[in-house]
Design a protein around this motif. Structure first.
Motif, PDB file in Angstrom:
ATOM      1  N   ASN A 175       3.600  -4.155   3.338  1.00  0.00           N
ATOM      2  CA  ASN A 175       4.654  -4.990   2.757  1.00  0.00           C
ATOM      3  C   ASN A 175       4.125  -6.328   2.248  1.00  0.00           C
ATOM      4  N   GLU A 176       2.807  -6.404   2.078  1.00  0.00           N
ATOM      5  CA  GLU A 176       2.172  -7.645   1.615  1.00  0.00           C
ATOM      6  C   GLU A 176       2.782  -8.106   0.290  1.00  0.00           C
ATOM      7  N   THR A 177       3.101  -9.381   0.184  1.00  0.00           N
ATOM      8  CA  THR A 177       3.664  -9.891  -1.069  1.00  0.00           C
ATOM      9  C   THR A 177       2.827 -11.027  -1.649  1.00  0.00           C
ATOM     10  N   ARG A 178       1.826 -11.498  -0.869  1.00  0.00           N
ATOM     11  CA  ARG A 178       1.040 -12.646  -1.345  1.00  0.00           C
ATOM     12  C   ARG A 178       0.166 -12.272  -2.539  1.00  0.00           C
TER      13      ARG A 178
END
Lengths: 635, 254
Positions: free
Chosen positions: A300-303
Motif C-alpha cells: 500500500n506504499e504511496t510515497r
C-alpha cells in the motif's frame, strides 16, 4: 522421421575445423553462375548476403522495409559477446560455451553452441575491420562490459546502439557487393512462399509491395533470415513489420518447426500504459549492470520512490539470487518481476511494474560516468515516459522480445527441405530454452558471416543444372499465393486486422506467456481457433491488391500468426516440464524455480505440418558430453 | 484529446495528390503520433473507408523508417523521429498538417510513403570499408583513442531517415553524406580508401539530384540523432584533400 543433425565426429573442439576441411567447394569460375536467395536483411541476412556475394555468387536479398538497413537488428542495444578475454579474467571458448548451454537451460545442441563460441572472436575482428566503432578504453583498446547470466566482462558494445552499428557494418558490406553487381537487394518485397522442385528449394514467390505484382525468383539455394515471431503476442519489442510468414510458409511446405513454445520475455521494458499502444520498448539489459531492481515492501506504499528509505525497499533479485543479483538471466528476472507484481507489490498505474534505480550508481560513479554508458537509453526513456531517470527510478516490466524456437536446422543450418537454410533468429539452434543477453547478434553474425557461406557452398556443389521460372512448380505456387491474396481481399467483413491481432496477443500473453498450465493452453487453443474463424469471416481490407496496401500486408502476416499460435500452445502442452522461458506451473520446485525433466525432455521437438491440420512431433535427443546436466542455479 | 488533421493523400507516384481533412477525438495524450494515425486508420476501416498509408517499423527511434512532415517540420516539432513524437506535445484541438518528407530525390510512393533508395545508392558509391569476410588482424593492433571513437560514433549514429534532406531548402544530402565520410575517414580502417571516398559519395549525391549546401543548417536542426553540422565541413575538407592526390581515379565534379 529420423532427425539427423549431421554433427561431425571427433572432439568438440575440432568438429567445425574437421567439417571445413572435408566440405565440398565450388571453383571461383563457376560461382557467378550460382544463385542464392536470402530472405531478410538483418544481421544474419545482410552478413550472409555480403559474404556469399563476395565469394562470387549471385545473391538476391529481400526485405519488406524500404531499405536493407532498417531490419530490426538495428534496434539491438546492449552488446555482443565474444570469448576474447580482453578483460584478462580467464575467459575462454569453453566458458562462453558453458554459459550459453547453461543459460539455455540445457536445451541447445552442444556442437552448434561450441562452434558459436569458437567463432565469436572472429566476429569482433570482422566488424572492426568494417569500421564498426565499438567503445574503446583510454588506451584505444576495445572496451567490454558484463551482461546477464555470466561472471565475466565479454560483451563488446557501441554505446547503447550496438545492433545499429553491427547492422550498418553488414549493410555497408552488402552495399559494396551491390555496387560490384553481385548482390541485388529487393526492398519493399515480401516472400510469400518457397518453391520446391524435385524435393529441393529452388526459389521463392515474392510480392512487390509497391505494385502488388507477384514475382518468381529462381535460385540454387534459399536462405531464410527472416527473424523471430514475438509479434504473435501483439505487443512486443519487435518492429511493427516483424513477422513469421517466411518461416511459416516454409514450414507448410515441409520444413519442421522446432520448439515453437520457447519464447523470451525480456525483463526490462517500459510498461504498457494504454490500449492505444502499438509496441513495447526495450530498455537494454546492460542497465542491470548499474541499475538496482526493487519494489516497495508495503503493497500500500504511496510515497514517491525517492522518499522510500532503504529498509522499506525490497531488492528482490539481490535477495533471492545473491551471487548474480540484478544480473540473473532474463527468464529468471522476468519471472521474479511477475511474481512480485502478482503479490501486489508492483508499482505504476496498474501495479504492473518494478523500479530500476540508478540512484546508488550515480552517487558512486557520478552522473557523467552513467551518462557515458547509458546516455542514449536514458534519453529514450525520458522521451517516451516524460520521466527523467537521472532523478527518478525507471519503471520496467517484462515484454515478449525474442523467440528461441524456429525452423529446425542441422549442423549445416539446413532445414528438412534440401536447399533451404535458416539462420539467425529464424532457426532454433543455439539458445535452447532461454537466450543469454548479447548472444543474439553473436549467433546472427556467426551464421551469416562464417557458417552459411560454407554450408551453402557445400550444398550447391552437389547440384546439377539449374531450374527455370517456367517450371510447373513455380506456376503452381504462384497460383496458390494469388488465390490466398484474393481470398483475403474477398472476405468483405467489417473488422480491421489490428482488432484480431490484439485479441490473439491477449490470449497468448495470458495463457502461453511467462507462465503456462495445461488447462490454460487447451483453452488458448480453442480461443485461437475462434479468433481465426472470425478473422476469415469478418476481415476488412481497404484498397486493392495491385497497389501499396499496408492493410493487406498486415492481414497476410496475421493469418500466419493465427496458425503458428496454435502450434506454440500445442508444443507448450506437450513439453511437460519447465525449462528456461517455458514455465509450466505444474512443474516447479518448492521455491518456485523451473523444474526440468531431463529424462523425458532433454530433446528438441520439431513439428511437421500435415494436410489434416494435426501437426506431428519428431524428436531430436540432446546429448550432453561436455557439460553435465545440472540444475541451473544463480543463487 | 481532439485534433483536426490535414493529410496528404496520393494514390501512387504518378497521380496528383491533395490534402484530406479528418477529425479525431478521444486520443490519449501519451499516444505517439503514429499511434494516433493507427487509431484514425482503425476508425476509417471500421467505417469501410480508405486508410492512410505511412511508413514505420521499429517505433523506437532507430530504424529511420518513419518519415512524416508535421506542420512543415520533418518528423515533427521536437527533433526526434515521428515515432517518438507524442500527442501531449500538441495543443488540444489543434489543426495539424501531415505530409510526406518533401524532396525531389524522394518521390512519393503513396500518401505519406516515399522512396528514399537514393540514400542507399550514395552508400553504394563508397560508404564502406572494402573488405571481404575472413581472417582479420586483432582489433587492438590498431588502437582508436576514445575521443576519436566518440566523434566517429556521433556521425555513425545516423539512422538514414532523410529528415536532413527534407528540411534543407536546397534538398541537399550533405549531412547524411558528411556523416558517412566522417565515420569512415576518421578510423584507421578507412584510410586506404580515404582519398576516393568523399569524391565518390559527392558524385553519387549529385547524380541522385540532391542539391548543394549553402549553410542554412536546417539539416542539423531537425536531425533526430543530433548529427553535428561539422560533418559537412569534414566532407568538404575530405573532398578537396582527395582531389589533390595524384592517384585520383574517381574524378571531381564537372
Amino acid at each position: 522421421m529420423i532427425l539427423d543433425a549431421k554433427i561431425p565426429e571427433g572432439p568438440i573442439e575440432e568438429k567445425w575445423d574437421a567439417w571445413l576441411d572435408a566440405h565440398r567447394m565450388i571453383g571461383p569460375g563457376n560461382r557467378p553462375g550460382r544463385r542464392v536467395i536470402v530472405v531478410g536483411t538483418g544481421l544474419a541476412g545482410a552478413s550472409a548476403s555480403a559474404s556469399l556475394a563476395a565469394l562470387g555468387y549471385r545473391v538476391d536479398a529481400f526485405c519488406f522495409q524500404d531499405s536493407a538497413r532498417r531490419a530490426h537488428s538495428i534496434a539491438a542495444q546492449g552488446g555482443i559477446n565474444a570469448a576474447k578475454d580482453y578483460a584478462s579474467e580467464g575467459d575462454s571458448i569453453r566458458r562462453l560455451f558453458v554459459d550459453t548451454i547453461k543459460g539455455g537451460d540445457f536445451r541447445a545442441r552442444e556442437a552448434n553452441v561450441w562452434r558459436l563460441a569458437q567463432l565469436s572472436a572472429n566476429i569482433i575482428d570482422q566488424a572492426v575491420a568494417q569500421g564498426v566503432p565499438f567503445n574503446r578504453e583510454y588506451s584505444g583498446e576495445l572496451a567490454t562490459r558484463s551482461f546477464g547470466g555470466v561472471l565475466v566482462q565479454r560483451t563488446f558494445y557501441a554505446r547503447g546502439q550496438t545492433g545499429q552499428q553491427l547492422l550498418l557494418g553488414a549493410y555497408s558490406a552488402l552495399q559494396a557487393q551491390v555496387a560490384a553487381g553481385r548482390a541485388h537487394v529487393h526492398n519493399r518485397h515480401e516472400m510469400l512462399d518457397v518453391v520446391i522442385v524435385d524435393g529441393r528449394a529452388r526459389g521463392i514467390i515474392a510480392r512487390n509491395l509497391v505494385t502488388g505484382e507477384i514475382e518468381r525468383h529462381v535460385a540454387d539455394a534459399v536462405v531464410l533470415a527472416s527473424g523471430g515471431y514475438s509479434n504473435v503476442f501483439y505487443l512486443s519489442t519487435n518492429a511493427m513489420g516483424s513477422n513469421v510468414t517466411a518461416t511459416w510458409k516454409a514450414h507448410k511446405r515441409g520444413a519442421l518447426f522446432a520448439n515453437p513454445c520457447f519464447t523470451q520475455i525480456h525483463p526490462t521494458c517500459i510498461p504498457q500504459t494504454g490500449e492505444y499502444q502499438s509496441k513495447l520498448t526495450l530498455m537494454s539489459e546492460s542497465l542491470r549492470n548499474d541499475g538496482r531492481v526493487w519494489v516497495p515492501r508495503d503493497p500500500n506504499e504511496t510515497r514517491d520512490p525517492n522518499d522510500i528509505p532503504e529498509e522499506d525497499r525490497y531488492y528482490f533479485l539481490e535477495e533471492r539470487y545473491p551471487s548474480f543479483g540484478n544480473l540473473v538471466p532474463r527468464d529468471i528476472a522476468s519471472r521474479a518481476v511477475k511474481a512480485v507484481c502478482d503479490e501486489g507489490l508492483g508499482v505504476g498505474p496498474v501495479k504492473r511494474g518494478v523500479y530500476l534505480d540508478f540512484r546508488d550508481a550515480i552517487a558512486r560513479q557520478g552522473r557523467e560516468a552513467i551518462a557515458a554508458r547509458y546516455g542514449n537509453l536514458f534519453d529514450m526513456y525520458r522521451r517516451i515516459t516524460a520521466v527523467d531517470p537521472y532523478h527518478e527510478p525507471m519503471q520496467i516490466y517484462p515484454a515478449p522480445h525474442y523467440t528461441m524456437g524456429g525452423l529446425w536446422v542441422d549442423y549445416e543450418l539446413q532445414t528438412t527441405i534440401p536447399g533451404l537454410f535458416a539462420i539467425g533468429e529464424a532457426n532454433f539452434s543455439d539458445h535452447g530454452a532461454n537466450r543469454l543477453g548479447a548472444s543474439a547478434m553473436m549467433q546472427c553474425l556467426a551464421d551469416g558471416y562464417f557458417i552459411v557461406p560454407r554450408t551453402v557452398t557445400n550444398y550447391m556443389a552437389t547440384l546439377d543444372g539449374s531450374v527455370s521460372p517456367d517450371e510447373p512448380a513455380f506456376a503452381q505456387t504462384e497460383r496458390e499465393v494469388v488465390e490466398r491474396i484474393e481470398r483475403l481481399m474477398g472476405i468483405g467483413g467489417r473488422t480491421a486486422p489490428q482488432v484480431f491481432h490484439r485479441q490473439l496477443g491477449q490470449i497468448m500473453l495470458d495463457k502461453c506467456g511467462m507462465s503456462r498450465n495445461a488447462e490454460g493452453l487447451q483453452e488458448a487453443m480453442r480461443e485461437i481457433a475462434a479468433v481465426r474463424e472470425a478473422f476469415w469471416s469478418d476481415l476488412f481490407i481497404d484498397g486493392r491488391a495491385d497497389e501499396l496496401n499496408p492493410s493487406l500486408e498486415y492481414a497476410g502476416r496475421l493469418a500466419d500468426f493465427l496458425e503458428l499460435a496454435e502450434l506454440m500452445c500445442l508444443d507448450a502442452l506437450r513439453r511437460e516440464e519447465s525449462c528456461g522461458g517455458h514455465f509450466r506451473e505444474e512443474h516447479q520446485t518448492e521455491d518456485g524455480e523451473a523444474l526440468r525433466d531431463d529424462e523425458h525432455f532433454a530433446k528438441v521437438t520439431a513439428w511437421a505440418h500435415t494436410e489434416d491440420g494435426r501437426p506431428v512431433p519428431h524428436d531430436e535427443p540432446l546429448v550432453f558430453n561436455e557439460v553435465a546436466l545440472a540444475t541451473r542455479s544463480y543463487k | 484529446m481532439r485534433f483536426t488533421l490535414e493529410v496528404w493523400t496520393q494514390a501512387s507516384r504518378d497521380e496528383e495528390g491533395h490534402f484530406e481533412r479528418y477529425d479525431v477525438d478521444g486520443i490519449d495524450p501519451d499516444a505517439s503520433f503514429l499511434e494516433m494515425l493507427d487509431e484514425l486508420n482503425a476508425r476509417l476501416a471500421a467505417e469501410g473507408k480508405r486508410t492512410i498509408a505511412f511508413d514505420s517499423d521499429c517505433r523506437e527511434g532507430i530504424c529511420g523508417m518513419c518519415s512524416l512532415t508535421i506542420d512543415g517540420q520533418p518528423h515533427g516539432p521536437n527533433q526526434v523521429t515521428t515515432c517518438q513524437t507524442f500527442m501531449r506535445d500538441f495543443e488540444d484541438g489543434a489543426t495539424i498538417r501531415v505530409e510526406p518528407f518533401r524532396s525531389g530525390a524522394f518521390p512519393v510512393v503513396r500518401d505519406l510513403v516515399t522512396d528514399r533508395s537514393a540514400l542507399d545508392r550514395i552508400v553504394q558509391a563508397g560508404g564502406y570499408v572494402t573488405t571481404k569476410t575472413g581472417p582479420k588482424p586483432d582489433p587492438n593492433a590498431a588502437p582508436v583513442p576514445p575521443a576519436v571513437q566518440q566523434k566517429v560514433m556521433d556521425a555513425a549514429a545516423c539512422i538514414g531517415c532523410g529528415a536532413c534532406v527534407a528540411a534543407c531548402p536546397n534538398g541537399a544530402a550533405m549531412l547524411f553524406t558528411g556523416a558517412k565520410v566522417t565515420h569512415f575517414n576518421l578510423l584507421p580502417q578507412g584510410q586506404p580508401e580515404r582519398a576516393s571516398r568523399a569524391r565518390s559519395l559527392v558524385l553519387a549525391m549529385d547524380a541522385e539530384g540532391f542539391g548543394g549546401c549553402t549553410n542554412y543548417g536546417e539539416c542539423a536542426r531537425v536531425c533526430p540523432q543530433e548529427i553535428p553540422l561539422d560533418v559537412i565541413g569534414m566532407l568538404n575538407r575530405e573532398y578537396r584533400r582527395g582531389a589533390r592526390r595524384e592517384d585520383d581515379t574517381v574524378g571531381t565534379r564537372t
